[in-house]
Design a protein around this motif. Structure first.
Motif, PDB file in Angstrom:
ATOM      1  N   MET A 293     -38.643 -45.942 -41.348  1.00 11.21           N
ATOM      2  CA  MET A 293     -37.207 -45.947 -41.124  1.00 11.21           C
ATOM      3  C   MET A 293     -36.919 -46.598 -39.762  1.00 11.21           C
ATOM      4  SD  MET A 293     -34.781 -42.655 -40.995  1.00 11.21           S
ATOM      5  CE  MET A 293     -33.122 -42.773 -40.513  1.00 11.21           C
ATOM      6  N   ILE A 294     -36.001 -47.555 -39.728  1.00 17.58           N
ATOM      7  CA  ILE A 294     -35.627 -48.235 -38.494  1.00 17.58           C
ATOM      8  C   ILE A 294     -34.587 -47.391 -37.760  1.00 17.58           C
ATOM      9  CG2 ILE A 294     -34.522 -50.277 -37.514  1.00 17.58           C
ATOM     10  CD1 ILE A 294     -35.778 -51.888 -39.790  1.00 17.58           C
ATOM     11  N   VAL A 295     -34.860 -47.136 -36.472  1.00 18.51           N
ATOM     12  CA  VAL A 295     -33.998 -46.295 -35.649  1.00 18.51           C
ATOM     13  C   VAL A 295     -33.033 -47.143 -34.820  1.00 18.51           C
ATOM     14  CG1 VAL A 295     -33.996 -44.563 -33.821  1.00 18.51           C
ATOM     15  CG2 VAL A 295     -35.808 -44.562 -35.523  1.00 18.51           C
ATOM     16  N   ASP A 296     -33.516 -48.266 -34.298  1.00 17.96           N
ATOM     17  CA  ASP A 296     -32.734 -49.115 -33.402  1.00 17.96           C
ATOM     18  C   ASP A 296     -33.428 -50.469 -33.311  1.00 17.96           C
ATOM     19  OD1 ASP A 296     -30.743 -49.870 -31.636  1.00 17.96           O
ATOM     20  OD2 ASP A 296     -31.325 -48.498 -30.044  1.00 17.96           O
ATOM     21  N   THR A 297     -32.932 -51.335 -32.436  1.00 16.89           N
ATOM     22  CA  THR A 297     -33.598 -52.600 -32.155  1.00 16.89           C
ATOM     23  C   THR A 297     -33.839 -52.707 -30.661  1.00 16.89           C
ATOM     24  OG1 THR A 297     -31.486 -53.756 -31.964  1.00 16.89           O
ATOM     25  CG2 THR A 297     -32.563 -53.820 -34.115  1.00 16.89           C
ATOM     26  N   CYS A 298     -34.837 -53.470 -30.287  1.00 15.13           N
ATOM     27  CA  CYS A 298     -35.176 -53.678 -28.886  1.00 15.13           C
ATOM     28  C   CYS A 298     -34.019 -54.397 -28.198  1.00 15.13           C
ATOM     29  CB  CYS A 298     -36.454 -54.509 -28.776  1.00 15.13           C
ATOM     30  SG  CYS A 298     -36.926 -54.903 -27.065  1.00 15.13           S
ATOM     31  N   ALA A 299     -33.616 -53.908 -27.026  1.00 13.05           N
ATOM     32  CA  ALA A 299     -32.504 -54.502 -26.281  1.00 13.05           C
ATOM     33  C   ALA A 299     -32.846 -55.891 -25.761  1.00 13.05           C
ATOM     34  CB  ALA A 299     -32.115 -53.597 -25.115  1.00 13.05           C
ATOM     35  N   ASN A 300     -34.126 -56.225 -25.707  1.00  8.76           N
ATOM     36  CA  ASN A 300     -34.533 -57.534 -25.208  1.00  8.76           C
ATOM     37  C   ASN A 300     -34.793 -58.537 -26.329  1.00  8.76           C
ATOM     38  OD1 ASN A 300     -35.402 -59.383 -23.044  1.00  8.76           O
ATOM     39  ND2 ASN A 300     -37.408 -59.149 -24.014  1.00  8.76           N
ATOM     40  N   CYS A 301     -35.653 -58.188 -27.267  1.00  9.88           N
ATOM     41  CA  CYS A 301     -36.092 -59.169 -28.267  1.00  9.88           C
ATOM     42  C   CYS A 301     -35.533 -58.933 -29.670  1.00  9.88           C
ATOM     43  CB  CYS A 301     -37.620 -59.203 -28.317  1.00  9.88           C
ATOM     44  SG  CYS A 301     -38.368 -57.730 -29.050  1.00  9.88           S
ATOM     45  N   ASP A 302     -34.735 -57.891 -29.837  1.00  8.91           N
ATOM     46  CA  ASP A 302     -34.109 -57.551 -31.127  1.00  8.91           C
ATOM     47  C   ASP A 302     -35.087 -57.174 -32.231  1.00  8.91           C
ATOM     48  OD1 ASP A 302     -31.481 -57.892 -30.196  1.00  8.91           O
ATOM     49  OD2 ASP A 302     -31.553 -60.041 -30.613  1.00  8.91           O
ATOM     50  N   SER A 303     -36.331 -56.864 -31.874  1.00 12.50           N
ATOM     51  CA  SER A 303     -37.287 -56.384 -32.886  1.00 12.50           C
ATOM     52  C   SER A 303     -36.888 -54.990 -33.334  1.00 12.50           C
ATOM     53  CB  SER A 303     -38.701 -56.326 -32.305  1.00 12.50           C
ATOM     54  OG  SER A 303     -39.190 -57.609 -32.054  1.00 12.50           O
ATOM     55  N   PRO A 304     -37.098 -54.690 -34.608  1.00  7.34           N
ATOM     56  CA  PRO A 304     -36.757 -53.345 -35.083  1.00  7.34           C
ATOM     57  C   PRO A 304     -37.645 -52.283 -34.439  1.00  7.34           C
ATOM     58  CG  PRO A 304     -37.727 -54.664 -36.844  1.00  7.34           C
ATOM     59  CD  PRO A 304     -37.611 -55.548 -35.660  1.00  7.34           C
ATOM     60  N   ILE A 305     -37.040 -51.171 -34.091  1.00 10.53           N
ATOM     61  CA  ILE A 305     -37.769 -50.016 -33.552  1.00 10.53           C
ATOM     62  C   ILE A 305     -37.854 -49.006 -34.693  1.00 10.53           C
ATOM     63  CG2 ILE A 305     -37.729 -48.165 -31.848  1.00 10.53           C
ATOM     64  CD1 ILE A 305     -37.641 -50.548 -30.131  1.00 10.53           C
ATOM     65  N   SER A 306     -39.061 -48.752 -35.148  1.00  9.12           N
ATOM     66  CA  SER A 306     -39.270 -47.854 -36.278  1.00  9.12           C
ATOM     67  C   SER A 306     -39.568 -46.440 -35.818  1.00  9.12           C
ATOM     68  CB  SER A 306     -40.432 -48.353 -37.132  1.00  9.12           C
ATOM     69  OG  SER A 306     -40.163 -49.650 -37.603  1.00  9.12           O
ATOM     70  N   GLU A 307     -39.220 -45.509 -36.653  1.00  7.52           N
ATOM     71  CA  GLU A 307     -39.521 -44.105 -36.406  1.00  7.52           C
ATOM     72  C   GLU A 307     -41.028 -43.942 -36.271  1.00  7.52           C
ATOM     73  OE1 GLU A 307     -38.910 -40.261 -39.115  1.00  7.52           O
ATOM     74  OE2 GLU A 307     -37.058 -41.379 -38.704  1.00  7.52           O
ATOM     75  N   GLY A 308     -41.460 -43.147 -35.307  1.00 10.56           N
ATOM     76  CA  GLY A 308     -42.876 -42.898 -35.092  1.00 10.56           C
ATOM     77  C   GLY A 308     -43.528 -43.862 -34.112  1.00 10.56           C
ATOM     78  N   LYS A 309     -42.814 -44.896 -33.684  1.00  3.71           N
ATOM     79  CA  LYS A 309     -43.359 -45.871 -32.740  1.00  3.71           C
ATOM     80  C   LYS A 309     -43.057 -45.424 -31.313  1.00  3.71           C
ATOM     81  CE  LYS A 309     -43.255 -50.771 -31.592  1.00  3.71           C
ATOM     82  NZ  LYS A 309     -42.619 -52.060 -31.803  1.00  3.71           N
ATOM     83  N   ARG A 310     -44.017 -45.604 -30.403  1.00  5.60           N
ATOM     84  CA  ARG A 310     -43.833 -45.249 -28.993  1.00  5.60           C
ATOM     85  C   ARG A 310     -43.162 -46.425 -28.279  1.00  5.60           C
ATOM     86  NH1 ARG A 310     -46.149 -41.133 -26.308  1.00  5.60           N
ATOM     87  NH2 ARG A 310     -46.109 -41.256 -24.036  1.00  5.60           N
ATOM     88  N   VAL A 311     -41.970 -46.188 -27.715  1.00  3.05           N
ATOM     89  CA  VAL A 311     -41.185 -47.229 -27.058  1.00  3.05           C
ATOM     90  C   VAL A 311     -40.606 -46.690 -25.749  1.00  3.05           C
ATOM     91  CG1 VAL A 311     -40.577 -48.352 -29.238  1.00  3.05           C
ATOM     92  CG2 VAL A 311     -39.059 -46.608 -28.295  1.00  3.05           C
TER      93      VAL A 311
END
Length: 61
Positions: free
Chosen positions: A1-19
């Protein structure tokens, strides 16, 4: 599940990923490199001044 996008590169931020998360601006970054690139684009001086205003004070010992 996509939670957000990176503010810099617009890559999707997925649930469970360390950011990285900016609590003040409610932004996410893929990693430290994306944060550095974003900060450089915004002007590192502005970012440092903001951090200083929030966290740095003069003291006498």
């Amino acid at each position: 599940m996509i939670v957000d996008t990176c503010a810099n590169c617009d890559s999707p931020i997925s649930e469970g990923k360390r950011v990285l998360h900016d609590d003040h601006a409610e932004l996410h970054f893929c990693d430290a490199q994306c944060f550095r690139e974003w900060a450089e684009d915004k002007g590192a001086e502005k970012v440092m001044a903001f951090y200083r205003a929030l966290n740095i004070s003069e003291v006498n010992y």
